[in-house]
Design an enzyme around this catalytic site. Structure first.
Site, PDB file in Angstrom:
ATOM      1  N   ARG A   1      -7.167  13.869  13.580  1.00  0.00           N
ATOM      2  CA  ARG A   1      -7.024  14.963  12.603  1.00  0.00           C
ATOM      3  C   ARG A   1      -8.288  15.814  12.562  1.00  0.00           C
ATOM      4  O   ARG A   1      -9.394  15.285  12.658  1.00  0.00           O
ATOM      5  CB  ARG A   1      -6.767  14.390  11.200  1.00  0.00           C
ATOM      6  CG  ARG A   1      -5.481  13.604  11.102  1.00  0.00           C
ATOM      7  CD  ARG A   1      -5.324  12.926   9.738  1.00  0.00           C
ATOM      8  NE  ARG A   1      -4.830  11.569   9.930  1.00  0.00           N
ATOM      9  CZ  ARG A   1      -4.909  10.590   9.035  1.00  0.00           C
ATOM     10  NH1 ARG A   1      -5.440  10.822   7.851  1.00  0.00           N
ATOM     11  NH2 ARG A   1      -4.449   9.393   9.317  1.00  0.00           N
TER      12      ARG A   1
ATOM     13  N   GLU B   1      -8.980  -3.840   2.331  1.00  0.00           N
ATOM     14  CA  GLU B   1      -7.925  -3.210   1.532  1.00  0.00           C
ATOM     15  C   GLU B   1      -6.854  -4.223   1.147  1.00  0.00           C
ATOM     16  O   GLU B   1      -6.319  -4.180   0.042  1.00  0.00           O
ATOM     17  CB  GLU B   1      -7.295  -2.053   2.332  1.00  0.00           C
ATOM     18  CG  GLU B   1      -8.241  -0.871   2.505  1.00  0.00           C
ATOM     19  CD  GLU B   1      -7.784   0.126   3.567  1.00  0.00           C
ATOM     20  OE1 GLU B   1      -8.024  -0.146   4.762  1.00  0.00           O
ATOM     21  OE2 GLU B   1      -7.195   1.156   3.206  1.00  0.00           O
TER      22      GLU B   1
ATOM     23  N   ARG C   1       0.873  -1.169   0.000  1.00  0.00           N
ATOM     24  CA  ARG C   1       0.000   0.000   0.000  1.00  0.00           C
ATOM     25  C   ARG C   1       0.916   1.227   0.000  1.00  0.00           C
ATOM     26  O   ARG C   1       1.748   1.377   0.898  1.00  0.00           O
ATOM     27  CB  ARG C   1      -0.873   0.041   1.264  1.00  0.00           C
ATOM     28  CG  ARG C   1      -1.730   1.301   1.332  1.00  0.00           C
ATOM     29  CD  ARG C   1      -2.401   1.465   2.684  1.00  0.00           C
ATOM     30  NE  ARG C   1      -3.229   2.664   2.700  1.00  0.00           N
ATOM     31  CZ  ARG C   1      -3.548   3.317   3.812  1.00  0.00           C
ATOM     32  NH1 ARG C   1      -3.136   2.899   4.989  1.00  0.00           N
ATOM     33  NH2 ARG C   1      -4.298   4.389   3.752  1.00  0.00           N
TER      34      ARG C   1
HETATM   35  C1  LIG Z   1      -4.452   8.024   4.155  1.00  0.00           C
HETATM   36  C2  LIG Z   1      -4.865   7.730   5.535  1.00  0.00           C
HETATM   37  O1  LIG Z   1      -5.470   8.538   6.207  1.00  0.00           O
HETATM   38  O2  LIG Z   1      -4.573   6.516   5.969  1.00  0.00           O
HETATM   39  P1  LIG Z   1      -4.880   5.912   7.421  1.00  0.00           P
HETATM   40  O3  LIG Z   1      -6.353   5.945   7.601  1.00  0.00           O
HETATM   41  O4  LIG Z   1      -4.329   4.514   7.311  1.00  0.00           O
HETATM   42  O5  LIG Z   1      -4.135   6.795   8.380  1.00  0.00           O
HETATM   43 MG   LIG Z   2      -7.431   1.509   7.637  1.00  0.00          MG
END
Ligand SMILES: CC(=O)OP(=O)(O)O
Ligand SMILES: [Mg+2]
Ligand SMILES: Nc1ncnc2c1ncn2[C@@H]1O[C@H](COP(=O)(O)OP(=O)(O)O)[C@@H](O)[C@H]1O
Length: 403
Positions: A246, A389, A96
């Site tokens: 986030r 995934e 990935r």
């Molecule tokens: C791109 C991303 O946010 O990946 P993850 O959810 O694995 O942090």
């Molecule tokens: Mg994930």
């Protein structure tokens, strides 16, 4: 590649973790699955389950310094079960890779040039691409003769029209610095939108689906006839929904304000928005299970964090409804989407006029299978569709090396 080489090792390297699966593409079965977490800390943990041998899960804790050491430890675990990287049955290693920029629209055989490109994208994926690069280099060192395939999170979103992919900023500046919206979690959005169409008994080319991938990172996408037309993450995986740590969307002026008036450096603001915001910033917890537990105890801070999370989610459902015009299904996926019934219920509440509703009994059901949670009478299907995934990466990598 020998004729009986049908196995693919999938590596999903995150900023402080590696998830991996060994799959046999002859029948799609999983031979081993595992996870290394807290890489770089004293309390790293490796959990490995050798499904092929029916063996129990093995856990080891102790410092694992970096992603190279993590991958070497994984290789040793696999070897202990007779599933080592030296196996002639291994056809490829699928990686990935989070950021593929505008260049990579397909799964790609990794050459020195491809790897250099992935490294060049580190400035726009500082939390993710370095780990991906180390994972690739380490795997190459362990099996130099084996095809290594990169499967990009961004690839599925490269079909977005310019109207969705461009920010409204000065074009010359944007072009000089690769500033546009790339989108992430594409492997999941592709897989889940396809599986949702199947659940409806439709061909993916005939279904319009809103996919809500709600894990630690979270993103929404609008998929028309199997092609992505909009998604909530942008230049980096910071834009869009409220996530575990986030912030998602905010007024960009918040950044100037913090820099000018709170004396924060750009790195400090970056860390604030990526690691200390979202659910954890709002209430101190990023795990939805813990937040629900606190809400059940009457915790108002946890309730507010939940409400902010759901409010943003609802806005994206409405936005993508408008983008698509006609919607066949809204699909919830990933850790929160698959497991948190209250999030699904609250996100869809009040959207009856849009043809959206959740049946409480169906929503409360616990099942690992794709299923509808809307009432039979609903105009638009609401579904829980588990993502995979790793299977999608293995399928794409195997298709490339066996073609
Ligand atoms: C791109 C991303 O946010 O990946 P993850 O959810 O694995 O942090
Ligand atoms: Mg994930
Ligand atoms: N039973 C559950 N109820 C509510 N939330 C859950 C449950 N199980 C997992 N989650 C949520 O799923 C999140 C992890 O999702 P996952 O898709 O595994 O994330 P990632 O792949 O980004 O690490 C956890 O942070 C937790 O909030």
């Amino acid at each position: 590649m020998t004729a009986n080489a049908t196995r693919v090792l999938v590596l999903n390297s995150g900023s402080s973790s590696v998830k991996y699966q060994l799959l046999d593409m002859a029948d799609g079965s999983r031979l081993a699955v595992g996870l290394v977490e807290r890489i770089g800390e004293q309390t790293s943990r490796l959990a490995h389950t050798p499904l092929a041998t029916g063996g129990a899960k093995r856990e080891t804790t102790g410092p694992i310094a970096d992603h190279k050491a993590a991958l070497e430890a994984v290789a040793a675990e696999l070897a202990a079960d007779g599933l080592g990287l030296d196996s002639p049955e291994l056809a490829a290693i699928g990686h990935r890779v989070v950021h593929g920029g505008s260049e990579f629209t397909e799964p790609t055989l990794i050459t020195d040039e491809v790897l250099a490109h992935i490294e060049a994208l580190i400035p726009v994926a500082p939390l993710h691409n370095p780990a991906n690069v180390t994972g690739i280099r380490t795997a190459q060192a362990l099996r130099p003769d084996l095809p290594q395939v990169a499967v990009f999170d961004t690839a599925f979103h490269t079909t977005m029209p310019e109207s969705a992919a461009r920010y409204a900023i000065d074009t010359a500046t944007a072009d000089a610095h690769m500033i546009r919206r790339y989108g992430f979690h594409g492997t999941s959005h592709a897989y889940v939108s396809r599986e949702t169409a199947k659940l409806l008994g439709k061909d993916p080319s005939e279904a319009n689906v809103i996919v809500l991938h709600l894990g630690n990172g979270a993103s929404a996408s609008a998929v028309r006839g199997g092609r992505c037309v909009d998604t909530s993450m942008g230049l980096t995986p910071l834009e869009g929904l409220v996530m575990g740590t986030r912030s998602g969307d905010l007024d960009p002026a918040v950044i100037f304000h913090l820099a000018r008036n709170a004396g924060m450096s750009v790195d400090e603001i970056d860390s604030l928005l990526n690691k200390k915001s979202g659910l954890i910033g709002l209430c101190g917890d990023n795990d939805m299970r813990e937040i629900r537990r606190r809400i059940d105890e009457g915790d108002e801070q946890a309730q507010l964090a939940f409400d902010i999370y759901v409010h943003r989610l609802k806005k994206y459902i409405g936005a993508y409804y408008a983008v698509l015009g006609k919607v066949d299904a809204v699909a919830f996926t990933a850790g929160v989407g698959e497991n948190a019934a209250p999030v699904r219920e609250a996100a869809v509440a009040g959207l009856e006029e849009l043809g959206l509703a959740v049946d409480p009994a169906r929503n409360a059901e616990r099942s690992g299978d794709a299923r509808l949670i809307s009432p039979d009478s609903a105009r638009v299907a609401v579904a829980v569709v588990p993502t995979d995934e790793e299977l999608e990466i293995a399928t794409q990598a195997y298709a490339l090396v066996s073609s």
